[in-house]
Design a protein around this motif. Structure first.
Motif, short mmCIF file in Angstrom:
data_model
loop_
_atom_site.label_atom_id
_atom_site.label_comp_id
_atom_site.label_asym_id
_atom_site.label_seq_id
_atom_site.Cartn_x
_atom_site.Cartn_y
_atom_site.Cartn_z
N VAL A 173 16.91 21.63 69.75
CA VAL A 173 16.87 20.21 70.12
C VAL A 173 17.38 19.45 68.90
O VAL A 173 16.78 19.52 67.83
CB VAL A 173 15.45 19.76 70.49
CG1 VAL A 173 15.42 18.27 70.79
CG2 VAL A 173 14.94 20.55 71.68
N TRP B 137 15.63 9.41 73.62
CA TRP B 137 15.66 9.09 75.05
C TRP B 137 14.80 7.86 75.30
O TRP B 137 13.63 7.81 74.88
CB TRP B 137 15.15 10.28 75.87
CG TRP B 137 15.11 10.03 77.35
CD1 TRP B 137 16.18 9.94 78.18
CD2 TRP B 137 13.96 9.81 78.15
NE1 TRP B 137 15.76 9.70 79.47
CE2 TRP B 137 14.39 9.61 79.48
CE3 TRP B 137 12.59 9.77 77.88
CZ2 TRP B 137 13.51 9.38 80.52
CZ3 TRP B 137 11.71 9.54 78.92
CH2 TRP B 137 12.17 9.34 80.23
N LEU C 218 17.59 14.33 69.43
CA LEU C 218 17.32 13.92 70.82
C LEU C 218 16.56 12.60 70.84
O LEU C 218 15.41 12.52 70.39
CB LEU C 218 16.51 14.99 71.54
CG LEU C 218 16.05 14.65 72.97
CD1 LEU C 218 17.24 14.43 73.89
CD2 LEU C 218 15.13 15.73 73.52
N ALA D 277 21.20 20.10 78.60
CA ALA D 277 20.44 18.88 78.90
C ALA D 277 20.87 18.23 80.21
O ALA D 277 20.12 17.43 80.78
CB ALA D 277 20.57 17.88 77.75
N HIS E 125 22.51 17.65 73.04
CA HIS E 125 21.24 17.35 72.36
C HIS E 125 20.19 18.42 72.63
O HIS E 125 19.23 18.56 71.87
CB HIS E 125 20.70 15.99 72.80
CG HIS E 125 21.53 14.84 72.30
ND1 HIS E 125 21.72 14.59 70.96
CD2 HIS E 125 22.22 13.87 72.96
CE1 HIS E 125 22.48 13.51 70.81
NE2 HIS E 125 22.80 13.06 72.01
#
Length: 514
Positions: free
Chosen positions: A260, A265, A263, A327, A318
């Protein structure tokens, strides 16, 4: 001589049978006013059935219930609540599309006021007991830990004389559990009786004045927990305590399987958590543990890793699995790559309650063992897979045709975890793998995870149980407000360090999202 005190609740000879199962066999139980009494037993020992009888959900086949010295029949939960009995179920009894206030108003009845009228009291009670809630939030937007708070606060808003708690700390951090114990001791000092069900034996010894132990539907013993060791209690519960205190050697991971990278979001839900610049690596042959207080981004991270929440193809890099961007992929595509998942919520998410175990095995295992060919289900293969799960993981159930909802929490958890492990994944992501299961089932689940690790799989475990994470994890980190601490070798850190990370006090600055 002073007269003996009348028990607040007295059960005598309580018996309840279901087809093929004697759930309660002539059980006697007595609880005094102001007493904190533990009810112990492995999953399937009859604890939940007995609680439902006390709360009026289920009627006994034989036996007598006395409440404050008078024989009573608990015909339904409303009658139990009128007498001052409140219960927090292990599997939450909340309407997900309603708000916190609406759920509490439904439980309290029309005389308590409208949801809006109850909002100030909900805030006041939840703050007073250290379990803050926002009354207008919809339940489906809450984390598991926050839903547990709703259940407890809902009971505390009644005129409680007996509070039944079924695994109340299973999704709480040690600090949150300590805060809850302060609340429970205060309630007991005010005269409230508490019936406490937990598989965390150290909590039982610290909190409870007395304990009744069930095994196979019968009372196997009574004891004073403070005078027992965890191993003493475990022996009363399961008989053979071999392997319950296992210490597993730590491993050093090999090839990175899951990466990861930066990342971030944004969560459009105003009550949700946005993730900020997460960096994480899980390698072959290791278990990585992620700690955190409920509601700090665990659900959002799980959704992004499992594919329930997808990113665009341009953002796919990511999250990389075996160095390929994933992803943007759906959950089934990620499974084809060798990823499997154990969600936080067993019923409704990990398994469909009304479906049989065989059908639930098919739900995620349909790509295995030729169970589906040419668009047709090969039922013999499905049955064989379900039976293999049941046998390998010692799931207590009459057959593979049994509905998932009829299993105890620990047995259903073993089935779900076994379903994912037997697919021989390259990466297993498990949330709260031993939530609400007994010490024997937890030990079996831990052994299965260690065996999968030693076979070369990468495993990511997300849990609020620090003791569990330190027992099985090779490296550990913590989530706080959507930010992830750096990973550290478990043997080189301590619960105190992880506790600081859980509070957002990271050892080094974490870059924020642009």
């Amino acid at each position: 001589m002073p007269e003996p005190q009348t028990a607040r609740l007295q059960l005598t000879g309580i018996t309840k049978a279901y087809p093929g199962c004697l759930a309660n066999d002539r059980i006697d139980l007595s609880i005094q006013a102001g007493e904190i009494h533990a009810l112990l037993g492995e999953n399937g020992a009859g604890k939940s059935t007995l609680m439902k009888i006390i709360y009026g959900v289920t009627q006994p086949d034989a036996g007598r219930i006395c409440w404050e010295g008078q024989p009573v029949i608990m015909r339904d939960p409303a009658q139990a609540r009128d007498r001052g009995i409140g219960m927090v179920f292990q599997h939450f009894s909340l309407f997900e599309t309603l708000s916190v206030a609406e759920n509490i108003a439904l439980a309290l009845g029309t005389g308590a006021g409208t949801p809006r009228q109850l909002e100030p009291k909900i805030r006041e009670v939840s703050q007073r007991y250290g379990m803050p809630l926002e009354p207008q939030r919809l339940v489906h937007s809450l984390s598991i830990g926050e839903r547990q708070r709703v259940e407890i606060v809902r009971c505390l808003m009644q005129d409680i004389k007996l509070l039944i708690l079924d695994e109340p700390t299973s999704v709480l951090t040690p600090q949150e559990a300590d805060d809850l114990f302060v609340v429970l001791r205060r309630l007991a000092a005010e005269g409230c009786s508490i019936l406490f069900i937990s598989h965390k034996l150290n909590e039982v010894r610290a909190l409870c004045e007395s304990a009744t132990v069930l095994r196979g539907g019968r009372v196997s013993g009574d004891c004073v927990p403070a005078q027992c060791t965890d191993l003493d209690l475990a022996r009363l519960m399961v008989g053979d305590a071999e392997g319950l205190e296992a210490e597993y050697p730590k491993a050093r991971g090999g090839t990175p399987f899951l990466r990861v990278d930066s990342l971030s979001w944004h969560n459009a839900d105003p009550f949700g958590v946005s993730l900020q610049d997460l960096m994480l690596e899980v390698c072959a042959g290791e278990i990585v543990g992620i700690a955190g207080v409920a509601g700090n981004g665990q659900d959002e991270l799980l959704a992004l890793l499992s594919g329930e929440q997808r990113l665009s193809r341009q953002q796919g890099q990511h999250i990389r699995f075996l160095d390929a961007p994933v992803a943007h992929l759906r959950p089934d595509a990620r499974r084809r790559h060798g990823m499997t998942f154990v969600p936080a919520e067993r019923l409704g998410h990990g398994a469909v309650p009304e479906l049989s175990l065989a059908d639930n095995a098919l739900l995620t295992g349909f790509q295995q063992d030729g169970m589906v060919r040419g668009g047709l289900i090969r039922h013999s293969r499905v049955e064989a897979f379900a039976r293999r799960i049941i046998e390998t993981f010692a799931v207590k159930t009459p057959s593979s045709h049994t509905p998932a909802r009829s299993l105890s929490g620990g047995n259903l958890q073993k089935f779900i975890l076994g379903r994912e492990i037997l697919q021989q994944p390259k990466l297993l992501i498990a949330a709260h793998p031993t939530w609400g299961v007994d010490v024997g089932a937890a030990a079996a689940i831990h052994r299965a995870l260690i065996e999968l690790r030693d076979a070369g799989a990468a495993i990511l475990v997300i849990s609020e149980d620090l003791e569990e994470l330190f027992q099985i994890s090779d490296r550990i980190a913590a989530l706080s407000h959507g930010r992830l601490s750096a990973l550290r070798a478990t043997r080189e850190t301590s619960p105190t360090d992880v506790g600081r990370w859980m509070a957002g006090q990271f050892d080094q600055p974490t870059p924020t999202a642009a």
